[in-house]
Design a protein around this motif. Structure first.
Motif: not given
Length: 80
Positions: A35-48
């Motif tokens: 379901v569409t929307g914003d996704v806030t995630a931490r990338l594998a190398q540590g950046q959010t």
């Protein structure tokens, strides 16, 4: 890793993701947004990062955390 012949091979597994600011998941090859929307995630190398208005479908990013703060998309799967 067993079952992983290349980064371009089909996904071999999936698991539901509950957005949580502290839960670390096994590093995914991608996320599926149901379901569409914003996704806030931490990338594998540590950046959010925040993906604004992520559409329904595959988001080709390797992440180890999907944060509840800033995530409005739902029905998210981690793809392996």
């Amino acid at each position: 890793m067993a079952g992983r012949s290349s980064d371009f091979a089909p996904y071999f597994g999936a698991s539901a993701v509950t957005a949580n600011d502290s839960t670390v998941i096994p590093t995914s090859r991608a996320l599926y947004v149901g379901v569409t929307g914003d996704v806030t995630a931490r990338l594998a190398q540590g950046q959010t990062v925040t993906f604004k208005a992520a559409p329904v479908g595959v988001l080709p990013v390797q992440v180890d955390k999907v944060l509840s703060t800033g995530t409005t998309a739902t029905n998210i799967l981690a793809l392996y």
